[in-house]
Design a protein around this motif. Structure first.
Motif, PDB file in Angstrom:
ATOM      1  N   ASN A  14      31.245  -8.962  50.488  1.00  0.00           N
ATOM      2  CA  ASN A  14      30.975  -7.683  51.154  1.00  0.00           C
ATOM      3  C   ASN A  14      32.072  -6.656  50.861  1.00  0.00           C
ATOM      4  O   ASN A  14      33.011  -6.485  51.623  1.00  0.00           O
ATOM      5  CB  ASN A  14      30.842  -7.929  52.672  1.00  0.00           C
ATOM      6  CG  ASN A  14      30.623  -6.651  53.442  1.00  0.00           C
ATOM      7  OD1 ASN A  14      31.510  -6.186  54.149  1.00  0.00           O
ATOM      8  ND2 ASN A  14      29.469  -6.056  53.300  1.00  0.00           N
ATOM      9  N   LYS A  15      31.934  -5.984  49.710  1.00  0.00           N
ATOM     10  CA  LYS A  15      32.986  -5.043  49.290  1.00  0.00           C
ATOM     11  C   LYS A  15      33.084  -3.852  50.222  1.00  0.00           C
ATOM     12  O   LYS A  15      34.139  -3.234  50.353  1.00  0.00           O
ATOM     13  CB  LYS A  15      32.726  -4.587  47.850  1.00  0.00           C
ATOM     14  CG  LYS A  15      31.455  -3.813  47.633  1.00  0.00           C
ATOM     15  CD  LYS A  15      31.140  -3.647  46.147  1.00  0.00           C
ATOM     16  CE  LYS A  15      30.431  -4.853  45.588  1.00  0.00           C
ATOM     17  NZ  LYS A  15      30.134  -4.818  44.170  1.00  0.00           N
ATOM     18  N   GLU A  16      31.959  -3.510  50.894  1.00  0.00           N
ATOM     19  CA  GLU A  16      31.970  -2.330  51.754  1.00  0.00           C
ATOM     20  C   GLU A  16      33.011  -2.459  52.872  1.00  0.00           C
ATOM     21  O   GLU A  16      33.617  -1.460  53.280  1.00  0.00           O
ATOM     22  CB  GLU A  16      30.575  -2.086  52.337  1.00  0.00           C
ATOM     23  CG  GLU A  16      29.489  -1.753  51.294  1.00  0.00           C
ATOM     24  CD  GLU A  16      28.733  -2.975  50.771  1.00  0.00           C
ATOM     25  OE1 GLU A  16      29.233  -4.112  50.938  1.00  0.00           O
ATOM     26  OE2 GLU A  16      27.651  -2.784  50.189  1.00  0.00           O
ATOM     27  N   MET A  61      27.980   3.857  41.532  1.00  0.00           N
ATOM     28  CA  MET A  61      28.783   3.825  42.754  1.00  0.00           C
ATOM     29  C   MET A  61      29.319   2.415  42.978  1.00  0.00           C
ATOM     30  O   MET A  61      30.413   2.232  43.523  1.00  0.00           O
ATOM     31  CB  MET A  61      27.960   4.275  43.972  1.00  0.00           C
ATOM     32  CG  MET A  61      28.742   4.243  45.267  1.00  0.00           C
ATOM     33  SD  MET A  61      30.285   5.188  45.203  1.00  0.00           S
ATOM     34  CE  MET A  61      29.718   6.777  45.802  1.00  0.00           C
ATOM     35  N   ASN A  62      28.555   1.408  42.525  1.00  0.00           N
ATOM     36  CA  ASN A  62      29.061   0.042  42.670  1.00  0.00           C
ATOM     37  C   ASN A  62      30.438  -0.080  42.020  1.00  0.00           C
ATOM     38  O   ASN A  62      31.354  -0.656  42.589  1.00  0.00           O
ATOM     39  CB  ASN A  62      28.073  -0.950  42.058  1.00  0.00           C
ATOM     40  CG  ASN A  62      28.552  -2.388  42.218  1.00  0.00           C
ATOM     41  OD1 ASN A  62      28.921  -2.800  43.313  1.00  0.00           O
ATOM     42  ND2 ASN A  62      28.583  -3.136  41.131  1.00  0.00           N
ATOM     43  N   LYS A  63      30.572   0.489  40.809  1.00  0.00           N
ATOM     44  CA  LYS A  63      31.876   0.405  40.135  1.00  0.00           C
ATOM     45  C   LYS A  63      32.911   1.201  40.902  1.00  0.00           C
ATOM     46  O   LYS A  63      34.073   0.798  41.013  1.00  0.00           O
ATOM     47  CB  LYS A  63      31.746   0.888  38.692  1.00  0.00           C
ATOM     48  CG  LYS A  63      32.693   0.274  37.721  1.00  0.00           C
ATOM     49  CD  LYS A  63      32.750  -1.258  37.767  1.00  0.00           C
ATOM     50  CE  LYS A  63      31.404  -1.933  37.652  1.00  0.00           C
ATOM     51  NZ  LYS A  63      31.493  -3.406  37.773  1.00  0.00           N
ATOM     52  N   GLY A  64      32.484   2.343  41.458  1.00  0.00           N
ATOM     53  CA  GLY A  64      33.404   3.144  42.254  1.00  0.00           C
ATOM     54  C   GLY A  64      33.912   2.362  43.460  1.00  0.00           C
ATOM     55  O   GLY A  64      35.114   2.346  43.751  1.00  0.00           O
ATOM     56  N   LEU A  65      32.989   1.694  44.159  1.00  0.00           N
ATOM     57  CA  LEU A  65      33.406   0.876  45.314  1.00  0.00           C
ATOM     58  C   LEU A  65      34.335  -0.245  44.840  1.00  0.00           C
ATOM     59  O   LEU A  65      35.306  -0.600  45.521  1.00  0.00           O
ATOM     60  CB  LEU A  65      32.184   0.282  46.028  1.00  0.00           C
ATOM     61  CG  LEU A  65      31.177   1.278  46.634  1.00  0.00           C
ATOM     62  CD1 LEU A  65      29.984   0.527  47.235  1.00  0.00           C
ATOM     63  CD2 LEU A  65      31.826   2.168  47.693  1.00  0.00           C
ATOM     64  N   GLU A  66      34.051  -0.775  43.648  1.00  0.00           N
ATOM     65  CA  GLU A  66      34.883  -1.866  43.125  1.00  0.00           C
ATOM     66  C   GLU A  66      36.284  -1.394  42.743  1.00  0.00           C
ATOM     67  O   GLU A  66      37.247  -2.168  42.817  1.00  0.00           O
ATOM     68  CB  GLU A  66      34.192  -2.518  41.922  1.00  0.00           C
ATOM     69  CG  GLU A  66      32.969  -3.309  42.356  1.00  0.00           C
ATOM     70  CD  GLU A  66      32.263  -4.024  41.229  1.00  0.00           C
ATOM     71  OE1 GLU A  66      31.283  -4.733  41.523  1.00  0.00           O
ATOM     72  OE2 GLU A  66      32.669  -3.882  40.056  1.00  0.00           O
ATOM     73  N   VAL A  67      36.415  -0.135  42.314  1.00  0.00           N
ATOM     74  CA  VAL A  67      37.737   0.417  42.029  1.00  0.00           C
ATOM     75  C   VAL A  67      38.555   0.408  43.324  1.00  0.00           C
ATOM     76  O   VAL A  67      39.711  -0.031  43.356  1.00  0.00           O
ATOM     77  CB  VAL A  67      37.621   1.852  41.458  1.00  0.00           C
ATOM     78  CG1 VAL A  67      38.982   2.545  41.441  1.00  0.00           C
ATOM     79  CG2 VAL A  67      37.023   1.826  40.058  1.00  0.00           C
ATOM     80  N   ILE A  72      34.806 -12.643  45.582  1.00  0.00           N
ATOM     81  CA  ILE A  72      33.554 -13.155  45.010  1.00  0.00           C
ATOM     82  C   ILE A  72      32.972 -12.168  43.998  1.00  0.00           C
ATOM     83  O   ILE A  72      32.358 -12.569  43.017  1.00  0.00           O
ATOM     84  CB  ILE A  72      32.526 -13.405  46.148  1.00  0.00           C
ATOM     85  CG1 ILE A  72      33.003 -14.554  47.035  1.00  0.00           C
ATOM     86  CG2 ILE A  72      31.132 -13.689  45.592  1.00  0.00           C
ATOM     87  CD1 ILE A  72      33.131 -15.891  46.342  1.00  0.00           C
ATOM     88  N   ASP A  73      33.164 -10.894  44.240  1.00  0.00           N
ATOM     89  CA  ASP A  73      32.682  -9.900  43.284  1.00  0.00           C
ATOM     90  C   ASP A  73      33.151 -10.365  41.904  1.00  0.00           C
ATOM     91  O   ASP A  73      34.339 -10.692  41.724  1.00  0.00           O
ATOM     92  CB  ASP A  73      33.306  -8.536  43.645  1.00  0.00           C
ATOM     93  CG  ASP A  73      32.353  -7.394  43.339  1.00  0.00           C
ATOM     94  OD1 ASP A  73      31.420  -7.606  42.548  1.00  0.00           O
ATOM     95  OD2 ASP A  73      32.560  -6.297  43.894  1.00  0.00           O
ATOM     96  N   SER A  74      32.253 -10.403  40.927  1.00  0.00           N
ATOM     97  CA  SER A  74      32.574 -11.080  39.659  1.00  0.00           C
ATOM     98  C   SER A  74      33.789 -10.458  38.980  1.00  0.00           C
ATOM     99  O   SER A  74      34.623 -11.177  38.409  1.00  0.00           O
ATOM    100  CB  SER A  74      31.378 -11.046  38.724  1.00  0.00           C
ATOM    101  OG  SER A  74      30.986  -9.715  38.484  1.00  0.00           O
ATOM    102  N   GLU A  75      33.909  -9.122  39.068  1.00  0.00           N
ATOM    103  CA  GLU A  75      35.036  -8.442  38.409  1.00  0.00           C
ATOM    104  C   GLU A  75      36.362  -8.851  39.054  1.00  0.00           C
ATOM    105  O   GLU A  75      37.331  -9.132  38.369  1.00  0.00           O
ATOM    106  CB  GLU A  75      34.877  -6.920  38.513  1.00  0.00           C
ATOM    107  CG  GLU A  75      33.677  -6.342  37.767  1.00  0.00           C
ATOM    108  CD  GLU A  75      32.361  -6.541  38.488  1.00  0.00           C
ATOM    109  OE1 GLU A  75      32.351  -7.111  39.611  1.00  0.00           O
ATOM    110  OE2 GLU A  75      31.317  -6.156  37.932  1.00  0.00           O
ATOM    111  N   HIS A  76      36.371  -8.847  40.369  1.00  0.00           N
ATOM    112  CA  HIS A  76      37.615  -9.133  41.085  1.00  0.00           C
ATOM    113  C   HIS A  76      37.979 -10.602  40.991  1.00  0.00           C
ATOM    114  O   HIS A  76      39.144 -10.961  40.939  1.00  0.00           O
ATOM    115  CB  HIS A  76      37.496  -8.653  42.535  1.00  0.00           C
ATOM    116  CG  HIS A  76      37.103  -7.209  42.583  1.00  0.00           C
ATOM    117  ND1 HIS A  76      35.808  -6.815  42.311  1.00  0.00           N
ATOM    118  CD2 HIS A  76      37.810  -6.082  42.774  1.00  0.00           C
ATOM    119  CE1 HIS A  76      35.754  -5.493  42.356  1.00  0.00           C
ATOM    120  NE2 HIS A  76      36.948  -5.029  42.629  1.00  0.00           N
TER     121      HIS A  76
HETATM  122 MG    MG Z   1      30.685  -6.612  40.800  1.00  0.00          MG
END
Ligand code: MG
Ligand code: NDP
Length: 394
Positions: free
Chosen positions: A124-126, A221-227, A149-153
């Motif tokens: 839950n990145k939010e 926006m997903n990438k933005g939230l991930e930043v 868990i987010d694959s990038e992180h």
């Molecule tokens: Mg991701």
């Protein structure tokens, strides 16, 4: 035996988590599961995994679940509402919490798990975008273990020099390279995006995910939230985080070092890999994901993102630099705009306009407490709804 709570068990991440757990019954047992309204799916999961507790969104859903479980002779205790979610996230009987509720609704229970010192597997990145400092403070105070868990992180975590070291002070780290597939509209002319449908936006070329995050991927926006998520998880500044478009989604992210080395984590795009990694960390377990066949992949491409084509990415960087409650405003406006797009109330290209308007209109302040963050969240939602109504009246 690790005892697991899954918040958001019926979602895309929840189902993938149960798939991994089912492969290792000798290591894991399920303590509690939650869903919001998909009661039948949750009942089927209860029948298979026999949790002690199950939580849904409303009294009506709880009554329906209770009836379904009783008919099968299952003794799972059924509860509903936010307090019950916080209770299953922090109970003494659970060791590990998979935080996989979508959106701001996940904040309170994820924070409850962090405060209780659990091993928190964060999808839950939010939650982190809204209240990064408060969330990380809770983790440090309680001694919780936070695993991305987010694959990038998760990839970045695996590529950092010492597991979970922060970028400042980590030996030789110069940058985090966050890869992005670019979503379904990477090669579409911007002018043609006015008429895209929710189903087209949700058809991600590489990942199969819930509808909200799929739209976020299409707008980037997903990438933005991930930043913003990477900023909080790894202590990296906006300047130390670079977004790289990589349409094959095989490289899940990278870390670059001052000697010229770039470390990457590669794999087939399947969330069971980061889920298995975090569940077993620091060990490794099988996830069911096929080994990567690089010869079959053939080509890996990388390019710079186009901030004009994807204004949401620029908005997120702006919110990170502004700090305080700005990311919470961004997140709330985005959730309302994406829901309106999925309901057919606004067009795809109006999503970023709604967010920009809210960010422009509302002053952001200090994110001093969860109450302050939630107040800003509420104001942003109301402002976004007002603007959407005015767009529809035009
Ligand atoms: Mg991701
Ligand atoms: P889904 O929409 O597939 O699932 C969401 C889950 O949350 C469901 O169990 C849903 O219950 C529950 N839920 C929805 N609304 C509420 C609410 N108001 N209160 C309590 N529970 C609620 O989402 P995903 O699995 O795709 O994503 C979950 C989280 O993981 C998101 O934050 C996303 O950003 C993140 N994430 C997802 C990835 C993916 O590959 N899917 C990758 C990286 C991160 P019900 O089924 O009953 O509606």
């Amino acid at each position: 035996m690790q005892r697991i709570t899954i918040l958001g068990a019926t979602g895309s991440i929840g189902v993938s988590t149960l798939d991994v757990l089912a492969r290792h019954p000798e290591r894991y047992s399920v303590y509690a599961l939650s869903a919001h309204s998909r009661v039948e799916e949750l009942a089927a999961q209860c029948a298979q995994f026999k949790p002690a507790r199950a939580v849904v969104g409303t009294a009506a859903a709880a009554a329906q679940l209770q009836a379904l479980l009783q008919a099968q002779g299952l003794r799972t205790e059924v509860e509903y509402g936010e307090a019950a979610l916080c209770a299953i996230a922090s109970a003494a009987e659970t060791d590990t919490v998979m935080a996989a509720i979508v959106g701001a609704a996940g904040l309170a229970p994820t924070l409850a798990a962090a405060r209780a010192g659990k091993k928190v597997l964060l999808a839950n990145k939010e939650a982190l975008v809204m209240s990064g400092q408060l969330f990380m403070d809770a983790v440090h105070e309680s001694g919780a273990v936070l695993l991305p868990i987010d694959s990038e992180h998760n990839a970045i975590f695996q590529c950092l020099p010492q597991h979970y070291s922060r970028v400042p002070g980590a030996s030789g780290v110069t940058k985090i390279l966050l890869t992005a597939s670019g979503g379904p509209f990477l090669k579409r002319a911007v002018e043609t995006l006015d008429t895209v449908t929710p189903d087209e936006a949700c058809k991600h070329p590489k990942w199969s995910m819930g509808r909200k995050i799929s739209v976020d991927s299409a707008t980037m926006m997903n990438k933005g939230l991930e930043v913003i998520e990477a900023h909080w998880l790894f202590g990296a500044s906006a300047e130390q985080i670079e977004v790289v478009i990589h349409p094959q989604s095989v490289v899940h992210s990278m870390v670059s070092y001052n000697d010229g080395s770039v470390l990457a984590e590669l794999g087939n795009p399947d969330m069971r890999t980061p889920i298995a990694h975090a569940l077993a960390y620091p060990e490794r377990i099988a996830s069911g994901v096929a080994q990567l066949d690089l010869a079959q992949v053939g080509t890996l491409q990388f390019e710079r993102p186009d901030f004009v084509q994807f204004p949401c990415l620029a908005l997120a960087f702006d919110a990170l630099k502004a700090g305080g409650t700005a990311p919470a405003l961004l997140n709330a406006a985005n959730e309302v705009a994406v829901a309106a797009f999925l309901d057919g109330r606004i067009g795809f290209r109006q999503i970023d306009r709604v967010i920009a308007k809210v960010m422009d209109e509302l002053p952001h302040g200090a994110a001093a407490s969860i109450a302050a963050v939630m107040e800003q969240d509420g104001l942003a939602r109301a402002a976004a709804e007002r603007f959407i109504a005015s767009l529809r009246a035009q």
